[in-house]
Design a protein around this motif. Structure first.
Motif, PDB file in Angstrom:
ATOM      1  N   TYR A   1       1.072  -1.098   0.029  1.00  0.00           N
ATOM      2  CA  TYR A   1      -0.088   0.095  -0.089  1.00  0.00           C
ATOM      3  C   TYR A   1       0.837   1.104  -0.116  1.00  0.00           C
ATOM      4  CZ  TYR A   1      -3.743   2.952   1.596  1.00  0.00           C
ATOM      5  OH  TYR A   1      -4.785   4.106   1.691  1.00  0.00           O
TER       6      TYR A   1
ATOM      7  N   ILE B   1       1.569   5.230  -0.083  1.00  0.00           N
ATOM      8  CA  ILE B   1       1.045   6.596   0.440  1.00  0.00           C
ATOM      9  C   ILE B   1       1.801   7.664   0.004  1.00  0.00           C
ATOM     10  CG2 ILE B   1       0.399   7.880   2.490  1.00  0.00           C
ATOM     11  CD1 ILE B   1      -0.341   5.401   3.868  1.00  0.00           C
TER      12      ILE B   1
ATOM     13  N   TYR C   1      -1.521  11.724   9.797  1.00  0.00           N
ATOM     14  CA  TYR C   1      -2.443  10.864  10.422  1.00  0.00           C
ATOM     15  C   TYR C   1      -3.524  10.417   9.696  1.00  0.00           C
ATOM     16  CZ  TYR C   1      -1.368  11.495  15.484  1.00  0.00           C
ATOM     17  OH  TYR C   1      -0.782  11.295  16.512  1.00  0.00           O
ATOM     18  N   TYR C   2      -4.226  11.417   8.765  1.00  0.00           N
ATOM     19  CA  TYR C   2      -5.379  11.029   7.698  1.00  0.00           C
ATOM     20  C   TYR C   2      -4.610  10.326   6.610  1.00  0.00           C
ATOM     21  CZ  TYR C   2      -8.711  11.668   4.171  1.00  0.00           C
ATOM     22  OH  TYR C   2      -9.701  11.641   3.307  1.00  0.00           O
ATOM     23  N   LYS C   3      -3.528  10.495   5.983  1.00  0.00           N
ATOM     24  CA  LYS C   3      -3.054   9.765   4.995  1.00  0.00           C
ATOM     25  C   LYS C   3      -2.565   8.169   5.527  1.00  0.00           C
ATOM     26  CE  LYS C   3      -1.691  13.597   2.160  1.00  0.00           C
ATOM     27  NZ  LYS C   3      -0.423  14.237   1.419  1.00  0.00           N
TER      28      LYS C   3
ATOM     29  N   GLU D   1      -4.201   6.730   7.908  1.00  0.00           N
ATOM     30  CA  GLU D   1      -5.156   6.119   8.537  1.00  0.00           C
ATOM     31  C   GLU D   1      -4.881   5.612   9.904  1.00  0.00           C
ATOM     32  OE1 GLU D   1      -6.545   3.277   6.017  1.00  0.00           O
ATOM     33  OE2 GLU D   1      -6.755   4.614   4.489  1.00  0.00           O
TER      34      GLU D   1
ATOM     35  N   PRO E   1      -5.133   6.045  14.184  1.00  0.00           N
ATOM     36  CA  PRO E   1      -5.750   6.668  15.110  1.00  0.00           C
ATOM     37  C   PRO E   1      -4.926   8.030  15.950  1.00  0.00           C
ATOM     38  CG  PRO E   1      -5.761   4.339  15.667  1.00  0.00           C
ATOM     39  CD  PRO E   1      -4.796   4.673  14.427  1.00  0.00           C
TER      40      PRO E   1
ATOM     41  N   LYS F   1      -2.562  -3.837   3.437  1.00  0.00           N
ATOM     42  CA  LYS F   1      -3.794  -3.399   3.886  1.00  0.00           C
ATOM     43  C   LYS F   1      -4.732  -4.749   4.062  1.00  0.00           C
ATOM     44  CE  LYS F   1      -5.825   0.078   3.681  1.00  0.00           C
ATOM     45  NZ  LYS F   1      -6.421   1.569   3.401  1.00  0.00           N
TER      46      LYS F   1
ATOM     47  N   GLU G   1     -10.295  -4.042   2.509  1.00  0.00           N
ATOM     48  CA  GLU G   1     -10.273  -2.583   2.018  1.00  0.00           C
ATOM     49  C   GLU G   1      -9.597  -2.462   0.811  1.00  0.00           C
ATOM     50  OE1 GLU G   1      -8.815  -1.421   6.570  1.00  0.00           O
ATOM     51  OE2 GLU G   1      -8.180   0.017   5.049  1.00  0.00           O
TER      52      GLU G   1
END
Length: 86
Positions: A5, A7, A48-50, A52, A54, A79, A83
């Protein structure tokens, strides 16, 4: 087949994540990158968003285990199959 995965982070997000990974405190990150605390928090929030992850201590823990590749690319690993979008 093992799927990774990928990013994409901005150069600055990559720098911030790398510094956090190396245990540099937020105030020192701000000083070294010549950015305000608010700007740093925005970069951290984006990471954090990219990734994923917490909110909380999750980013530091994750940063210790991910493979930081060339600037802008981070390979996180697999992943869960549920997903993937085919």
């Amino acid at each position: 087949m093992d799927i990774t995965y990928i990013i994409r982070l901005t150069k600055r997000e990559y720098q911030v994540l790398n510094m956090i990974r190396n245990g540099i405190c937020r105030d020192d990150v701000c000083r070294k990158l010549y950015i305000s605390r608010r700007t740093l928090e925005n970069h951290i929030s984006n990471v954090y968003y990219k990734l994923e992850v917490p909110k909380g201590d999750g980013l530091y823990a994750m940063a210790k285990f991910i493979n930081l590749e060339e600037a802008g690319l981070i390979i996180v690993g697999r992943k869960p199959k549920s997903e993937y979008i085919w």
